[in-house]
Design an enzyme around this catalytic site. Structure first.
Site, short mmCIF file in Angstrom:
data_model
loop_
_atom_site.label_atom_id
_atom_site.label_comp_id
_atom_site.label_asym_id
_atom_site.label_seq_id
_atom_site.Cartn_x
_atom_site.Cartn_y
_atom_site.Cartn_z
N ILE A 90 1.22 -0.91 -0.40
CA ILE A 90 0.35 0.03 -0.49
C ILE A 90 0.90 0.90 0.08
CG2 ILE A 90 -2.33 -0.92 0.74
CD1 ILE A 90 -1.08 0.24 3.69
N GLY A 91 2.31 1.15 -0.50
CA GLY A 91 3.32 2.95 -0.14
C GLY A 91 4.78 1.67 -0.25
N ALA A 92 5.25 2.40 -1.28
CA ALA A 92 6.53 2.52 -0.63
C ALA A 92 7.34 3.71 -1.20
CB ALA A 92 7.23 1.89 -2.07
N GLY A 93 8.49 4.47 0.14
CA GLY A 93 9.31 5.21 0.12
C GLY A 93 10.96 4.75 0.44
N ILE A 95 13.03 4.60 2.47
CA ILE A 95 13.45 4.31 3.50
C ILE A 95 12.58 2.81 3.98
CG2 ILE A 95 14.79 5.98 4.84
CD1 ILE A 95 12.83 5.86 6.84
N THR A 97 9.15 -0.22 2.98
CA THR A 97 7.78 -0.61 2.03
C THR A 97 6.70 -0.68 2.94
OG1 THR A 97 8.54 -0.97 0.53
CG2 THR A 97 6.69 -1.97 0.41
N VAL A 98 5.57 -0.45 2.77
CA VAL A 98 4.45 -0.33 3.49
C VAL A 98 3.42 -1.30 2.98
CG1 VAL A 98 2.33 0.47 5.09
CG2 VAL A 98 4.48 2.12 4.25
N LYS A 126 5.19 -1.62 7.95
CA LYS A 126 5.98 -0.98 7.47
C LYS A 126 7.67 -1.98 7.63
CE LYS A 126 8.84 2.69 7.19
NZ LYS A 126 8.82 4.02 7.68
N ASP A 222 7.11 17.69 8.47
CA ASP A 222 6.24 17.18 7.43
C ASP A 222 5.03 17.18 7.41
OD1 ASP A 222 6.84 16.55 4.62
OD2 ASP A 222 7.80 14.33 5.37
#
Length: 468
Positions: A90-93, A95, A97-98, A126, A222
């Protein structure tokens, strides 16, 4: 959900869902893998953390939290990666991955893979590759986020359900927000903007969350709609704390020497005498009846002494002092709060330019303007006045820089809202348990060096963390 610093353009830390789940069911033998390739990923489980799961008053009654406790008691040990089944990314960043995940059931089998069933038992995990973040010199960011998450216990902030190590991966499990984020939700409205009443509600809840963070000495750094998630009940939850700064805040009760007419200026402050705050001051309990503090006394807990020279944030949201390379403190959160409100109401940020460099120049030099010369209502007039106070380019004169939320909450824009009981109000939109189709709920930040990161409104809002 909690990290998106790499945006969709950076995949160095992304872990394949199929690989993780297949490896989870395998013997989990250790293999040597490249720091940028996870095709041969293996999880060698480390001993569970000796830290016990502490009771969280604001989440202790949630079914998802109760399930975590039950699983912990059933195992008689801390949870590990083997106790969860990953459903989808559901998400990648930058540092981590979620993944959306669920608990195994009591028979040590995976629960039904259909995430629409028992949505209250869904979690967000995460996964952070410690080797990859070490190569990027961002290990401190990952540790800072974990440190902050352990500190939090607030209805508008994340609850850390579990944490564990697996091989060279660090995993944290937190609640899943089915409503997506305010950036996605805003684009579902006409002209990509919220009604004033909705914007005021979301701004009020974010304000309450910022007050709590600042009370703990945490400068968020942020704030933006992508990082404000929406729970299934419609209330918000701030996410992503890897860019946050931990400092000290000394709570105090400040009382004015003389009342002034505050109608002349919504945020003109009186002369204040500061007294140290204590939960049980000597004069509070003179009798069995609890005495009420004078109405002109304010609780203040603002990390005014915090300073940092880190060049961090999201381009359209950074303050002038950050954009110009100067040191900054708590006032950066109040600047980004002003940008946040502006975007919710008007569908865009006030200083966005055709490039990152142009945006930063506008933040430093361009005067604040609004889409129309005059507001359409008194509430919009109050909103513009609040935004103008928050977007003062001089951090020393910026609304909130001295006494934080204590000053911001007094602004007429929030008049009529009981901020102490706002979580009891019905939100503008209640997503319920519907499944959010997007696969990027928690992404949205991109490295300043990432050429392939997606832009918002044709302008990059990449987060960056350059250090001088």
């Amino acid at each position: 959900m909690f990290e998106g610093a790499g945006g969709v353009g950076e995949r160095d830390s992304e872990v394949s869902l199929e690989t993780v789940n297949s490896t989870l069911r395998s013997s989990m033998s250790s293999e040597s893998i490249c720091s940028t390739s996870f095709s041969r990923l293996s999880f060698d489980l480390l001993p569970p953390s000796p830290e016990s799961l502490s009771v969280k008053p604001h989440r202790s009654s949630d079914f998802a939290y109760s399930a975590i406790l039950s699983a912990t008691f059933r195992r008689k040990a801390a949870l590990t990666f083997r106790d969860f089944h990953l459903l989808r990314r559901i998400g990648a960043g930058d540092i981590g991955t979620v993944y959306l995940c669920r608990l195994r059931n009591g028979n040590n089998q995976f629960d039904n893979n259909n995430e629409d069933e028992n949505p209250c038992c869904l979690y967000a995990m995460k996964v952070v590759d410690k080797d990859a973040v070490a190569l990027k010199k961002k290990a401190q960011r990952a540790e800072m986020e974990k440190k902050i998450l352990k500190m939090l216990d607030h209805p508008f902030l994340p609850t850390l359900y579990a944490e564990f190590e697996a091989s060279h991966f660090s995993c944290i499990v937190m609640e899943f927000c089915s409503g997506g984020d305010l950036h996605s939700l805003r684009h579902k409205h006409p002209h990509n903007r919220f009604p004033l009443s909705s914007a005021r509600f979301y701004a009020a809840e974010v304000l309450v969350a910022l007050e709590y963070l600042h009370m703990l000495g945490i400068i968020y750094r942020d704030l933006k709609p992508e990082n404000v998630l929406v729970r299934s009940d419609g209330h918000i939850m701030l996410s992503d704390f890897d860019l946050s700064l931990c400092s000290d805040a000394i709570p105090a009760v400040e009382s004015s020497e003389s009342l002034q007419d505050q109608s002349a200026s919504p945020y003109t402050s009186s002369r204040f005498v500061t007294t140290p705050f204590s939960c049980f001051p000597n004069r509070v309990f003179r009798s069995r009846k609890v005495q009420t503090l004078q109405p002109n006394r304010l609780f203040v807990a603002e990390p005014v002494s915090a300073r940092s020279c880190s060049f961090v944030g999201t381009h359209e949201y950074v303050s002038p002092e950050v954009a110009s390379g100067h040191s900054h403190g708590n006032a950066v959160d109040w600047w980004s709060f002003g940008i946040f409100i502006y975007e919710l109401i008007y569908g865009r940020t006030p200083y966005a330019g055709p490039s990152k460099e142009a945006t930063l120049r506008n933040i430093i030099k361009k005067p604040l303007t609004f889409p129309t010369a005059t507001p359409s209502s008194s509430l919009e007039g109050h909103a513009r006045d609040l935004i103008s106070g928050l977007l003062n380019k001089d951090p020393a004169r910026r609304l909130g820089s001295k006494r934080g939320a204590a000053d911001v909450k007094k602004h007429p824009f929030f008049k009529g809202l009981n901020l102490a009981l706002i979580r009891m109000l019905t939100p503008p939109e209640v997503p319920g348990s519907r499944r959010t189709k997007t696969t990027s709920l928690y992404s949205g930040k991109g490295s300043i060096n990432s050429s392939s990161s997606k832009s918002r409104q044709q302008h990059s809002t990449a987060s960056f963390d350059f250090y001088f």
